[in-house]
Scaffold this active site. Structure first.
Site, PDB file in Angstrom:
ATOM      1  N   GLY A   6      11.476  -3.728   2.065  1.00  0.00           N
ATOM      2  CA  GLY A   6      11.964  -2.769   2.964  1.00  0.00           C
ATOM      3  C   GLY A   6      13.114  -1.765   2.317  1.00  0.00           C
ATOM      4  O   GLY A   6      13.504  -0.706   3.125  1.00  0.00           O
ATOM      5  N   GLY A  25       8.774  -3.910  -3.364  1.00  0.00           N
ATOM      6  CA  GLY A  25       7.842  -3.250  -4.376  1.00  0.00           C
ATOM      7  C   GLY A  25       8.015  -1.691  -4.467  1.00  0.00           C
ATOM      8  O   GLY A  25       8.162  -1.348  -5.542  1.00  0.00           O
ATOM      9  N   CYS A  51     -13.178  15.660   3.715  1.00  0.00           N
ATOM     10  CA  CYS A  51     -13.713  16.310   4.667  1.00  0.00           C
ATOM     11  C   CYS A  51     -13.002  15.774   6.077  1.00  0.00           C
ATOM     12  O   CYS A  51     -13.331  15.289   6.999  1.00  0.00           O
ATOM     13  CB  CYS A  51     -15.180  16.080   5.479  1.00  0.00           C
ATOM     14  SG  CYS A  51     -16.208  16.552   4.207  1.00  0.00           S
ATOM     15  N   GLU A  76      11.269  -9.318  -2.004  1.00  0.00           N
ATOM     16  CA  GLU A  76       9.874  -9.195  -2.313  1.00  0.00           C
ATOM     17  C   GLU A  76       9.762  -7.571  -2.135  1.00  0.00           C
ATOM     18  O   GLU A  76       8.802  -6.935  -1.799  1.00  0.00           O
ATOM     19  CB  GLU A  76       8.965  -9.806  -1.302  1.00  0.00           C
ATOM     20  CG  GLU A  76       9.200  -9.461   0.166  1.00  0.00           C
ATOM     21  CD  GLU A  76       8.600 -10.245   0.981  1.00  0.00           C
ATOM     22  OE1 GLU A  76       7.592  -9.367   1.955  1.00  0.00           O
ATOM     23  OE2 GLU A  76       8.306 -11.497   1.126  1.00  0.00           O
ATOM     24  N   ARG A  93      -0.652   8.413   1.704  1.00  0.00           N
ATOM     25  CA  ARG A  93       0.434   8.439   2.519  1.00  0.00           C
ATOM     26  C   ARG A  93       0.667   9.912   3.328  1.00  0.00           C
ATOM     27  O   ARG A  93       1.005   9.834   4.542  1.00  0.00           O
ATOM     28  CB  ARG A  93       1.747   8.042   1.770  1.00  0.00           C
ATOM     29  CG  ARG A  93       1.695   6.661   1.229  1.00  0.00           C
ATOM     30  CD  ARG A  93       2.906   6.176   0.469  1.00  0.00           C
ATOM     31  NE  ARG A  93       3.955   6.092   1.319  1.00  0.00           N
ATOM     32  CZ  ARG A  93       5.029   6.874   1.747  1.00  0.00           C
ATOM     33  NH1 ARG A  93       4.839   7.848   0.862  1.00  0.00           N
ATOM     34  NH2 ARG A  93       5.955   6.479   2.465  1.00  0.00           N
TER      35      ARG A  93
END
Length: 419
Positions: free
Chosen positions: A229, A273, A340, A271, A309
């Site tokens: 987070g 990332g 498209c 944890e 994203r």
């Protein structure tokens, strides 16, 4: 925004060798960042970062992070296999999954991974799958309305993850009754959060719950996993999270709650990332078209299939033009791909230097949840990944996809006779 490590001529040379688009990761910067992260949390009796494999699932990335003391956080069978092939096994692997098939629990157990259960009903499911409840179990706590989420992850009470407070107490008692002897506690209540105090409050919540479990059940939690987070400053003006400030705040909560409860030493796990690799990876793409209608558009050879994203939820990524980093931003463009879908845009109404077809564009802060979230809609072939080594050399760590890759799962053998 972490500066892009290659000048225009060096980048053109890489593009000439590997073609565009591609992801580029900076090994030196990732290692240095991981060392800062580890140093900040060295004030605890035990600490380990379990890199979230989903952020950048490449064995070279896992291997270099393992060299810096990282374990992995996995949520699927392929992620477990990636960890194993990178030489990461045992309790260096945290298996945090949900709606998990029995075969995946069995593979995690074979690796000796810590199994982090997402629901109270999964105790019996795992016992049946493995023949016994593991000696070490962890449960994912969902605090519901007791903890505020953020705009990225939503309200905890609306999330599908974790056990309620009432269930947590019942789950530990049940697991112990079935043979578990060691216990951990986990939560994940934010995503891309930039406020340091949020993580201090989360840690304090887990420390207090650990103390209550000890008082109520006599269970000693040996580690708390604070989840991930931690955000990164995608937008100009955003400030990066101060690891040292977070660590000092968590240490104060530790001394206030953990030590008096008789839980010291208690290991601290993360944890993360995004903050580990995110700022140190870039999507490099070439401008191939320009279009001038109701807006001015620059078309590039990457698409949303390479970085979803921005198109998926309007995420902001800084865009620079190689060789024009200091040029005045005199034009306003939508930077778009060829999918498209009208949401296939990397930047919308963005002030940029004047761009011509042939220019190389660099999309920043793409080192986490970038290539990992790629897909093949419109039969788009996903781009490759390159690692800029500490000695300045470039290594291909994932080749670009080919037509043969795309067609590999199709069976053409009976097509001529198919009616």
């Amino acid at each position: 925004m972490f500066p892009f490590p290659l000048g225009k001529d060096a980048l053109e040379a890489v593009a000439a060798q590997y073609g565009t688009p591609f992801y580029l990761y900076d090994e030196k910067a990732i290692r240095a960042n991981m060392r800062r992260f580890t140093q900040a949390f060295s004030r605890f009796p035990a600490f380990r970062e379990h890199f979230a494999v989903k952020a950048c699932p490449n064995p070279y990335m896992l291997k270099l992070l393992a060299d810096e003391g990282c374990g992995t956080d996995c949520s699927s069978l392929p992620e477990l296999v990636l960890s194993e092939r990178a030489g990461i096994r045992g309790e260096l692997v945290m298996f945090t999954s949900n709606e998990t098939p029995a075969a995946e629990y069995r593979y995690a157990a074979k690796l000796g991974a810590i199994i982090n259960l997402d629901d109270i009903s999964h105790i019996g499911f795992v016992e049946q799958a493995l023949g016994a409840v593991p000696e070490l179990v962890c449960f994912r706590y969902n605090p519901g309305p007791l903890k505020t989420g953020n705009a990225f992850i939503g309200k905890p009470e609306e999330a599908k993850y974790g056990l309620t407070r009432e269930q947590i107490f019942a789950a530990y008692a049940d697991a112990r009754k079935r043979g578990a002897k060691r216990f951990g506690l986990h939560t994940m209540v934010a995503s891309n959060e930039l406020h340091e105090e949020y993580f201090v409050e989360t840690a304090a919540m887990l420390f207090e719950l650990s103390a209550e479990l000890k008082r109520a059940l006599g269970i000693r939690i040996e580690f708390v996993d604070l989840g991930g987070g931690i955000g990164i400053p995608y937008r100009p003006g955003d400030q990066p999270v101060d690891y040292e400030r977070v660590s000092l705040g968590i240490r104060a909560a530790y001394d206030r709650t953990v030590v008096p409860a008789g839980l010291d030493p208690l290991a601290i796990l993360w944890e993360c990332g995004r903050p580990i690799t995110g700022p140190y990876g870039w999507l490099v793409t070439r401008a191939i078209h320009e279009k001038h209608i109701y807006r001015d558009y620059i078309g590039v050879d990457a698409s949303m299939a390479d970085l979803m994203r921005p198109g998926m939820y309007g995420a902001y990524h800084e865009v620079t033009v190689a060789g024009k980093e200091s040029a005045p931003k005199t034009k306003v463009y939508d930077v778009v791909g060829s999918l498209c879908e009208n949401c296939d845009k990397f930047a919308v109404q963005r002030a940029l230097p004047e761009i011509a077809p042939g220019d190389l564009l660099v999309i920043h802060d793409a080192g986490a949840h970038g290539r990992a979230m790629g897909f093949n809609y419109n039969a788009k072939l996903r781009c490759g990944e390159l690692l800029l080594r500490e000695d300045g050399s470039v290594r291909e760590i994932r080749r670009r996809e080919t037509l043969d890759d795309y067609f590999a799962t199709l069976d053409f053998s009976g097509l001529d006779s198919f009616r």
